[in-house]
Scaffold this motif. Structure first.
Motif, PDB file in Angstrom:
ATOM      1  N   ALA A 132      16.348  -0.179   5.864  1.00 19.44           N
ATOM      2  CA  ALA A 132      16.086   0.041   4.464  1.00 19.44           C
ATOM      3  C   ALA A 132      16.201  -1.891   4.068  1.00 19.44           C
ATOM      4  O   ALA A 132      17.285  -1.846   4.276  1.00 19.44           O
ATOM      5  CB  ALA A 132      17.050   1.212   3.606  1.00 19.44           C
ATOM      6  N   PHE A 133      15.697  -2.221   3.233  1.00 20.09           N
ATOM      7  CA  PHE A 133      16.037  -2.757   2.551  1.00 20.09           C
ATOM      8  C   PHE A 133      16.826  -3.448   1.259  1.00 20.09           C
ATOM      9  O   PHE A 133      16.132  -2.534   0.323  1.00 20.09           O
ATOM     10  CB  PHE A 133      15.126  -3.717   1.704  1.00 20.09           C
ATOM     11  N   ILE A 134      18.030  -3.706   0.604  1.00 15.96           N
ATOM     12  CA  ILE A 134      17.954  -3.995  -0.782  1.00 15.96           C
ATOM     13  C   ILE A 134      17.664  -5.176  -1.235  1.00 15.96           C
ATOM     14  O   ILE A 134      18.540  -5.876  -0.875  1.00 15.96           O
ATOM     15  CB  ILE A 134      19.449  -2.989  -0.747  1.00 15.96           C
ATOM     16  N   MET A 135      17.667  -5.476  -2.375  1.00 12.57           N
ATOM     17  CA  MET A 135      17.826  -6.334  -3.694  1.00 12.57           C
ATOM     18  C   MET A 135      18.716  -5.735  -5.038  1.00 12.57           C
ATOM     19  O   MET A 135      17.507  -5.562  -5.497  1.00 12.57           O
ATOM     20  CB  MET A 135      16.415  -7.187  -3.889  1.00 12.57           C
ATOM     21  N   PRO A 136      19.815  -6.254  -5.088  1.00 12.46           N
ATOM     22  CA  PRO A 136      20.327  -6.654  -6.185  1.00 12.46           C
ATOM     23  C   PRO A 136      20.432  -7.700  -7.210  1.00 12.46           C
ATOM     24  O   PRO A 136      21.510  -7.969  -7.758  1.00 12.46           O
ATOM     25  CB  PRO A 136      21.831  -5.883  -5.461  1.00 12.46           C
TER      26      PRO A 136
END
Length: 365
Positions: free
Chosen positions: A264-268
């Motif tokens: 999965a990809f996360i962008m905070p």
């Protein structure tokens, strides 16, 4: 037509899926030139099938908008006799705006890549005085709305959402095991969450550290990107005993190739225009999760895929979910996000909309 594109530099960290390249590709079939102010053109002309002009200006020439540098660009434009000039970012736009005073009848298009590009009053005044009649192509609807709030008119600004070429992304992905080995992640890690972005405060990477400190058994998280905070983030992860679970992998050329390592990809992020890295992940078949800033909600249209910005607790919650979600749950998200990508962010649509602008249309389909 003769189409000239003007950029401050060539993006040498990525090839094939770079938006500077994709915009000039939209003009295929026309006579095209690619101007670069600083640095070399490399194999850009050969790859794109167009002429390249490298001015080799110093950084000071560009920062100070030296008249001698503007005159050099004007002379080249007079030789090329363009019908359309496309600029990316502010400095090339300023150069071309001065040159355009002596180039009547040329269509001018400015591609706006970020929120707040015209936040400074003097930039808005410059645009009002010297960029009248230009078309502005905002990289997302959020960026368009930001420009409208700053006094631009609906006739001046069109949103042409960023895109990536899905085929190029998929054809160049590394094998999953190779990508994990290269990034320093255990090949057999049950769940790997990743992100790609410059190591700057605006990307919100510190919230990954803060969140993982509060977790008993965090998933493996990989951050690909170079920048000012890289050493500081690595040291912080080490000090908090997270170095084996939170890997700051540094910069990688064509970083999208490593997305195959992720589940999965996360962008905070705290601020975004419309993130290419998120589109690359979805094009590669990796479900994405991010903060509701800038153009991110235009990609992630279900609230289940969004989490509060600048919130350690929100990042912790999403990491816990991603660490425990079943493959079926992740696959369902992947399918839904890919459908949105296919319908709204195809490279064919991107090219068609820019061709419309170049040919005097409104950039809409």
């Amino acid at each position: 037509m003769k189409v000239v594109q003007v950029c401050k530099y060539r993006n040498d960290t990525v090839e094939g899926v770079d938006l500077f390249e994709e915009v000039i590709r939209a003009a295929q079939g026309h006579d095209r030139s690619f101007y670069i102010f600083h640095g070399e053109a490399g194999n850009l002309g050969e790859r794109l099938g167009c002429e390249t002009v490298a001015f080799n200006f110093s950084k000071s020439d560009i920062k100070r908008i030296r008249p001698s540098a503007v005159l050099k660009v004007l002379r080249q434009l007079r030789r090329d006799k363009p019908d359309v000039i496309i600029t990316h970012r502010m400095k090339p736009s300023v150069f071309v705006a001065w040159c355009a005073l002596f180039l009547p009848g040329v269509r001018k298009i400015s591609v706006v890549h970020n929120m707040g590009e015209f936040k400074r009053p003097r930039r808005r005044l410059f645009a009002k005085l010297l960029m009248r009649g230009w078309k502005f192509a905002a990289c997302s609807e959020a960026v368009r709305q930001d420009m409208l709030l700053r006094g631009f008119t609906p006739d001046e600004v069109v949103a042409i959402p960023n895109s990536v070429n899905e085929k190029i992304v998929r054809d160049n992905l590394l094998d999953r095991e190779q990508a994990r080995r290269d990034l320093g992640v255990p090949v057999d890690a049950p769940r790997v969450i990743g992100t790609v972005g410059r190591m700057r405060p605006v990307k919100g990477h510190k919230y990954l550290i803060d969140a993982m400190r509060q977790m008993d058994n965090p998933p493996h998280v990989v951050v690909i990107g170079d920048g000012e905070l890289l050493d500081e983030m690595r040291e912080a992860a080490k000090q908090h005993g997270l170095a084996d679970r939170l890997i700051f992998a540094g910069g990688r050329k064509n970083a999208y190739r490593y997305v195959s390592a992720f589940d999965a990809f996360i962008m905070p992020s705290l601020r975004e225009g419309l993130p290419i890295a998120m589109l690359e992940a979805i094009a590669a078949g990796v479900p994405g999760y991010g903060t509701p800033v800038g153009g991110i909600p235009e990609i992630l249209r279900d609230k289940r895929w969004l989490f509060e910005k600048e919130s350690t607790e929100a990042v912790k919650t999403v990491l816990e979910y991603l660490g425990s979600a079943t493959p079926e749950q992740l696959e369902e998200t992947r399918r839904e996000q890919y459908r949105i990508f296919d319908e709204s962010f195809s490279i064919e649509s991107y090219h068609a909309r820019f061709r419309s602008l170049m040919e005097g249309g409104d950039g809409r389909l």
